[in-house]
Design an enzyme around this catalytic site. Structure first.
Site, PDB file in Angstrom:
ATOM      1  CD  GLU A 139      -2.318   1.208   2.805  1.00 35.01           C
ATOM      2  OE1 GLU A 139      -2.440   0.363   3.724  1.00 35.01           O
ATOM      3  OE2 GLU A 139      -2.893   2.345   3.156  1.00 35.01           O
TER       4      GLU A 139
ATOM      5  CG  ASP B  15      -0.291   1.781   6.172  1.00 32.44           C
ATOM      6  OD1 ASP B  15       0.877   1.121   6.016  1.00 32.44           O
ATOM      7  OD2 ASP B  15      -0.524   2.852   5.912  1.00 32.44           O
TER       8      ASP B  15
ATOM      9  CG  ASP C 204      -4.461   2.586   8.792  1.00 33.70           C
ATOM     10  OD1 ASP C 204      -4.396   1.854   7.772  1.00 33.70           O
ATOM     11  OD2 ASP C 204      -3.878   3.864   8.313  1.00 33.70           O
TER      12      ASP C 204
ATOM     13  CG  ASP D 194      -7.825   4.733   4.904  1.00 38.74           C
ATOM     14  OD1 ASP D 194      -9.158   4.399   5.015  1.00 38.74           O
ATOM     15  OD2 ASP D 194      -7.304   5.812   4.981  1.00 38.74           O
TER      16      ASP D 194
END
Ligand code: 0RA
Length: 651
Positions: free
Chosen positions: A434, A512, A514, A516
């Site tokens: 990403e 990541d 998180d 997103d």
């Protein structure tokens, strides 16, 4: 008389030896009998036992099945059938119950009237479960009594005995899988629940309850009952979930041709994916086979004949292909075959050639009646097919553009790809990363010989909602196809994935930790699931596990993946002094790690953890992807809330 007695005795011991050899063989090479000794094989034991109860239900004698996951990961399966016979089995010279439990493939062979069509993927029977359990206890309620026998690693601990009186009928099998055989003993509630739900839909009228007696972190015990009165019709609605329906209710047929029971339910939605799930004897045939071929043939022929007869194709300029009839189709095909021949890489492709004709006839008859009786719906379906053909022509052009460009422009590889130098796909890994910045770090940190890096910019297209040709126009998706070396469309099936030139056997999604990041991971998995499913089926897709924390004091440092690990590390590193001088770094993004940290924690094959993406239940995956990526918000929110704790650990 006495010589006969002798004979019996000799036979008895001879049989005993074969029995032991049989079950010993199962323990020596368990994977040959149950597929593998990992999490899949472990769950397979439960399916094998439940299948026996399902058979009893299909024979008409059992209505309720209760599956318990006990503390300590033992399982029990209770049914209210007739109970496994406990009398002497003349030929084997011992109790029928003991024969069922200790002889390979003995299953339901006493009862000629019930023809055993279910049976797990490998059809090995409950004796395999017995062989692979440290303890198995069979309890039979029959003829006013309770009978019992226990076994260890398949060997009876005592003869069948009466342990009480009861007016119930039924069988309970309790077992404890052997930790010397299985690499994991932890049962997953969701995996078992998906299979029990599937079985309840496939066998309407049977009530299957799953009870988890292991408290979760909130101390709650999970329990669900799966019951379907409508069977496949309800299954199709469940699978289709939140998609926008084109028909008020599923088209349904139940029939029998040439002694083969055929059941099919189907519905069209406004989407573009084909979601066809097929079963033979309750086994999900993920590679399809002759029953699916029969279904496709009937669908194409019948719809085409209807459209021609009604003059609905007069002004259509594009060529209509078989696939066009299945765009936006959600369907389930279930057949029962006496002696199924399973072929293919994963032995989940039906080979029996006579099944094609049976399904073709059943579906053809039913569908032409439906079209005659429902002209409004019939028109909607034909319009949808024409639209699909038009869109497909555009998609084909876009796809060919991508694939031709790939072949012509030098190496054809995307500029953003940092490839590895090794060329043997078995040794090569592709990291899908990403963001360009994390991509840069990964490029510095990697092992250049075997690890390739493809950075992906932001969120890739949601393929669940996009028209097919849009997918081939999308830059990030194009890059993935060309980097992987796969194309879509072969001579015989223009949606099949062509994997001959696949360049990596490990495709690792690294996002990541998180929200997103999880979203991007889901988008990539949706693309794989809808357009490159074979990569998942072959076990090539993985998820990287970057750490959540770095706990540090002076020179001592420790990476942690869970909250529990973090707490432990803080205590260890603090060594009795004030834990608040210990420094805790929370990693949210991959970009917060330097190249060396990323290598050590997430990319070094010797120290990293990868999670392989598997498809336990294609039907369940279909349902979840359509919900996660579809239009309706409430069910998505519910799912995310319910799974939030997994997301936290996974991320
Ligand atoms: C063969 C014959 C009969 C019952 C069963 C098998 C049977 C097997 C299992 C395995 C799990 N639950 C089961 N329930 C029944 C019955 C023969 C008779 O009673 O006449």
């Amino acid at each position: 008389m006495s010589s006969e007695g002798m004979d019996n005795k000799q036979n008895y011991s001879a049989d005993n030896i074969t029995v032991l050899e049989g079950l010993e063989a199962v323990r020596k090479r368990p994977a040959m009998y149950i597929g593998d000794v990992g999490v899949r094989g472990l769950h397979h034991l439960v399916y094998e036992v439940v299948d026996n109860s399902i058979d009893e239900a299909l024979a008409g004698y059992c209505k309720n099945i209760l599956v318990n996951i006990h503390e300590g990961n033992a399982i029990s399966v209770e049914d209210d059938g007739r109970g496994i016979p406990t009398g002497m089995h003349a030929k084997e010279g011992k109790s029928a119950l003991e024969v069922v439990m200790t002889v390979l493939h003995a299953g339901g062979k006493f009862d000629k009237d019930t023809y055993k069509v279910s049976g797990g993927l490998h059809g090995v029977g409950v004796s395999c479960v017995n062989a692979l359990s440290t303890l198995l206890r069979a309890t039979v309620y029959r003829e006013g009594k309770i009978f019992q026998q226990e076994y260890s690693c398949g060997k009876p601990l005592y003869d069948v005995k009466v342990v009480g009186d009861s007016d119930k009928n039924g069988t309970t099998v309790f077992f404890h899988p052997d930790g010397d055989i299985f690499t994991t003993l932890e049962y997953k509630y969701d995996t078992l629940a998906a299979r029990m739900r599937e079985l309840a839909y496939l066998n309407r009228g049977i009530r299957i309850t799953l009870k988890d007696h292991r408290p979760d972190e909130n101390g709650t015990l999970k329990e669900e009952t799966f019951y379907s009165e409508g069977g496949l019709k309800e299954f199709v609605n469940y699978l289709d979930g939140t998609r926008e329906k084109l028909l008020p209710e599923p088209i349904y047929v139940e029939g029998e041709k040439a002694g083969i029971p055929v059941e099919v339910a189907m519905i069209y939605n406004s989407g573009y994916a084909e979601n066809l799930h097929s079963y033979v004897n309750n086994i999900n045939t993920i590679e399809g086979g002759t029953h699916v071929a029969g279904f496709r043939r009937a669908l194409t022929r019948t719809l085409k004949a209807y459209a021609d007869k009604e003059g609905l194709l007069k002004n259509v300029k594009v060529e209509i292909s078989g696939d066009d009839f299945r765009e936006g189709l959600t369907g389930v095909i279930s057949v029962k075959v006496q002696e199924p021949q399973f072929e293919g890489q994963t032995k989940t492709k039906l080979g029996n050639s006579d099944v094609t004709g049976a399904v073709d006839q059943c579906v053809g008859d039913m569908l032409s009646n439906y079209l005659e009786e429902n002209p409004k719906e019939a028109r909607l379906i034909v319009q949808k097919v024409v639209l699909a053909a038009t869109a497909r022509a555009a998609a084909r052009k876009a796809r060919e553009m991508v694939q031709r460009k790939g072949a012509m422009s030098g190496s054809g590889l995307p500029g953003k790809l940092a490839d590895c130098s090794e060329t043997d796909p078995q040794k090569c890994e592709l990291y899908l990363v990403e963001g360009d910045s994390a991509g840069g770090t990964a490029k510095q940190g990697r092992n250049r010989a075997q690890q390739a890096i493809l950075p992906l910019r932001g969120k890739i297209l949601n393929v669940e909602k996009a028209l097919e040709y849009k997918i081939y126009e999308n830059e990030e998706i194009k890059n993935m196809f060309t980097a992987l070396g796969v194309t879509i469309g072969t001579a015989e099936d223009n949606k099949a994935l062509n994997m001959e030139k696949l360049r990596y056997h490990k495709i690792i999604i690294m996002t990541d930790a998180d929200v997103d990041g999880s979203h991007i991971r889901t988008l990539i998995l949706t693309l794989f699931f809808r357009y490159m499913k074979a990569l998942i089926e072959n076990g090539y897709v993985y998820i990287a596990q970057p750490p959540l924390y770095l706990v540090k004091k002076g020179k001592e440092e420790e990476y942690c993946w869970t909250e529990a690990q973090r707490e432990e590390a803080v205590h260890r590193i603090a060594k009795g002094s004030n834990p608040e001088s210990v420094n805790i770094q929370r990693y949210k993004g991959l970009g917060e790690m330097n190249a060396e940290q990323l290598w050590t924690t997430t990319m070094n094959p010797d120290t990293r953890t990868l999670k392989r993406v598997t498809l336990d239940s294609a039907a369940e995956a279909d349902h979840i992807f359509s919900m996660l990526m579809g239009d309706e918000v409430p069910p998505r929110r519910e799912f995310i809330e319910a799974n939030a704790r997994y997301a936290k650990i996974d991320a």
